[in-house]
Design a protein around this motif. Sequence first.
Motif, mmCIF file in Angstrom:
data_model
loop_
_atom_site.group_PDB
_atom_site.id
_atom_site.type_symbol
_atom_site.label_atom_id
_atom_site.label_comp_id
_atom_site.label_asym_id
_atom_site.label_seq_id
_atom_site.Cartn_x
_atom_site.Cartn_y
_atom_site.Cartn_z
ATOM 1 N N UNK A 17 6.018 -7.908 2.344
ATOM 2 C CA UNK A 17 6.300 -9.439 2.613
ATOM 3 C C UNK A 17 5.015 -10.006 2.431
ATOM 4 N N UNK A 18 4.099 -9.641 3.197
ATOM 5 C CA UNK A 18 2.709 -10.357 3.180
ATOM 6 C C UNK A 18 1.568 -9.925 2.162
ATOM 7 N N UNK A 19 1.724 -8.712 1.707
ATOM 8 C CA UNK A 19 0.758 -8.081 0.807
ATOM 9 C C UNK A 19 1.460 -7.800 -0.681
ATOM 10 N N UNK A 20 2.645 -8.111 -0.738
ATOM 11 C CA UNK A 20 3.441 -7.983 -1.921
ATOM 12 C C UNK A 20 3.043 -6.824 -2.583
ATOM 13 N N UNK A 21 3.178 -5.651 -1.689
ATOM 14 C CA UNK A 21 3.205 -4.161 -1.886
ATOM 15 C C UNK A 21 4.698 -3.898 -2.439
ATOM 16 N N UNK A 22 4.623 -3.288 -3.644
ATOM 17 C CA UNK A 22 5.974 -2.797 -4.200
ATOM 18 C C UNK A 22 6.740 -1.970 -2.886
ATOM 19 N N UNK A 23 8.035 -2.266 -2.598
ATOM 20 C CA UNK A 23 8.663 -1.389 -1.445
ATOM 21 C C UNK A 23 8.449 0.305 -1.697
ATOM 22 N N UNK A 24 8.680 0.650 -2.979
ATOM 23 C CA UNK A 24 8.797 1.738 -3.075
ATOM 24 C C UNK A 24 7.417 2.545 -3.038
ATOM 25 N N UNK A 25 6.439 1.746 -3.198
ATOM 26 C CA UNK A 25 4.987 2.194 -2.890
ATOM 27 C C UNK A 25 4.526 2.589 -1.380
ATOM 28 N N UNK A 26 5.234 1.952 -0.681
ATOM 29 C CA UNK A 26 5.273 2.163 0.939
ATOM 30 C C UNK A 26 5.778 3.483 1.428
ATOM 31 N N UNK A 33 -5.908 1.768 0.809
ATOM 32 C CA UNK A 33 -6.867 1.275 -0.143
ATOM 33 C C UNK A 33 -6.922 1.607 -1.572
ATOM 34 N N UNK A 34 -6.598 2.998 -1.986
ATOM 35 C CA UNK A 34 -6.463 3.426 -3.157
ATOM 36 C C UNK A 34 -5.094 3.258 -3.450
ATOM 37 N N UNK A 35 -3.963 3.585 -2.930
ATOM 38 C CA UNK A 35 -2.539 3.232 -3.504
ATOM 39 C C UNK A 35 -2.025 2.143 -3.278
ATOM 40 N N UNK A 36 -2.429 1.392 -2.286
ATOM 41 C CA UNK A 36 -1.626 0.066 -2.115
ATOM 42 C C UNK A 36 -2.570 -1.109 -2.255
ATOM 43 N N UNK A 37 -3.779 -1.008 -2.512
ATOM 44 C CA UNK A 37 -4.838 -1.828 -2.984
ATOM 45 C C UNK A 37 -4.923 -2.941 -1.819
ATOM 46 N N UNK A 38 -5.067 -2.282 -0.622
ATOM 47 C CA UNK A 38 -5.501 -3.183 0.487
ATOM 48 C C UNK A 38 -6.897 -3.164 0.717
ATOM 49 N N UNK A 39 -7.711 -4.129 1.291
ATOM 50 C CA UNK A 39 -8.916 -4.156 1.668
ATOM 51 C C UNK A 39 -9.414 -4.248 3.150
#
Length: 82
Positions: A17-26, A33-39
């Motif tokens: 919801x907040x970081x717009x990470x595709x559900x299937x990636x979680x 950082x590497x897979x979900x592109x969070x900083x």
Amino acid sequence: MHSREDVYQQLHDYLVDMFEVPAEDVQPDARLMEDLDLDSIDAVDLIVKFQEITGKKIPAMEFRSVRTVDDVVEKIHDLVSS
């Protein structure tokens, strides 16, 4: 009391919801950082959100070693269970 599954589901929903990470990636082994592109700013936002949800102070230092979704679940679960 929050089960590991509850913590995982809340984290999953928040990342989507907040970081717009595709559900299937979680996935438990997804690297933040590497897979979900969070900083580091996203990590702080995540800590703040879980403080709101749990009502507990979560020291940022606790999250220095966190690398994957499962690491986050483990840390949050340990903190809310203690």
